[in-house]
Design a protein around this motif. Structure first.
Motif, short mmCIF file in Angstrom:
data_model
loop_
_atom_site.label_atom_id
_atom_site.label_comp_id
_atom_site.label_asym_id
_atom_site.label_seq_id
_atom_site.Cartn_x
_atom_site.Cartn_y
_atom_site.Cartn_z
N ARG A 89 26.08 37.14 13.38
CA ARG A 89 26.00 38.33 12.51
C ARG A 89 27.24 38.48 11.64
N VAL A 90 28.41 38.27 12.24
CA VAL A 90 29.65 38.43 11.47
C VAL A 90 29.76 37.34 10.41
N PHE A 91 29.45 36.08 10.77
CA PHE A 91 29.44 35.02 9.76
C PHE A 91 28.44 35.36 8.66
N GLY A 95 29.35 36.14 4.79
CA GLY A 95 28.78 35.33 3.71
C GLY A 95 28.11 36.20 2.66
N ILE A 96 27.39 37.22 3.10
CA ILE A 96 26.73 38.14 2.17
C ILE A 96 27.78 38.86 1.33
N ALA A 97 28.88 39.27 1.95
CA ALA A 97 29.96 39.93 1.21
C ALA A 97 30.52 39.00 0.13
N ALA A 98 30.69 37.72 0.46
CA ALA A 98 31.20 36.75 -0.53
C ALA A 98 30.20 36.55 -1.66
N ILE A 99 28.92 36.49 -1.34
CA ILE A 99 27.89 36.34 -2.37
C ILE A 99 27.88 37.56 -3.28
N LEU A 155 35.33 43.26 -1.12
CA LEU A 155 34.31 42.36 -0.57
C LEU A 155 34.92 41.03 -0.10
N LEU A 156 35.81 40.46 -0.90
CA LEU A 156 36.43 39.18 -0.51
C LEU A 156 37.33 39.34 0.71
N GLY A 162 36.16 38.73 8.23
CA GLY A 162 35.03 38.39 9.09
C GLY A 162 35.02 36.92 9.47
N MET A 163 35.26 36.07 8.49
CA MET A 163 35.30 34.62 8.75
C MET A 163 36.42 34.28 9.74
#
Length: 169
Positions: A89-91, A95-99, A155-156, A162-163
């Protein structure tokens, strides 16, 4: 194993450049460019001419593509099952935040920066009345770029945090 290591290296290095460049832009370059007035447009044009926009685009795309492939590999080809775990979920959310950050940069921040540079370069040959109009347009674009860039940073940073911790959940 080689693919996984290569993907991680590409993902971490390109993501570091993407986030670092975004932070430098928001906290140092944009404020400095605004503080020097019309000369700030010249600075931003010089950065564009040195390929900053191309590097940001390339590293952000490399980050996203390598991250998607890493997610697929780590999920064992079953993203739905992986997303049921806290790490997944965190990954996934990171990833969604980066997108979303990428989309925001492409749809708001980058077009605003390009327009600011174009308007700023037109200031030199403009009449006094035209300069007032150009200055108002530049300020509107700066405000839009400021908001977009700030959201992009949030977001980044969220994605990077998170990563950094997902593997330990």
């Amino acid at each position: 194993m080689t693919e996984l290591l290569l993907l991680r290296v590409v993902h971490v290095l390109s993501g570091t450049f993407w986030l670092g460049a975004a932070l430098v832009n928001v906290f140092f370059l944009m404020p400095a460019a605004m503080s020097v007035g019309p000369a700030g447009g010249t600075l931003m044009l010089a950065l564009r001419d040195r390929g900053l926009m191309h590097w940001l685009l390339a590293t952000s795309v490399l980050t996203l593509l390598s991250g998607m492939r890493l997610f697929w590999i780590i999920a064992g080809g079953d993203p739905a099952m992986f997303m049921a775990s806290p790490m997944g979920r965190v990954f996934g959310l990171s990833g969604i935040a980066a997108i979303l950050a990428f989309a925001l940069a492409m749809l708001v921040s980058r077009p605003s920066a390009v327009k600011i540079a174009t308007l700023s370069s037109a200031m030199g040959s403009a009449s006094e009345a035209e300069r007032d109009v150009l200055q108002r347009d530049i300020e509107r674009c700066r405000q839009r770029a400021r908001i977009g860039s700030t959201l992009n940073i949030v977001l980044l940073m969220g994605s990077a945090m998170g990563m950094a911790v997902a593997r330990y959940l």
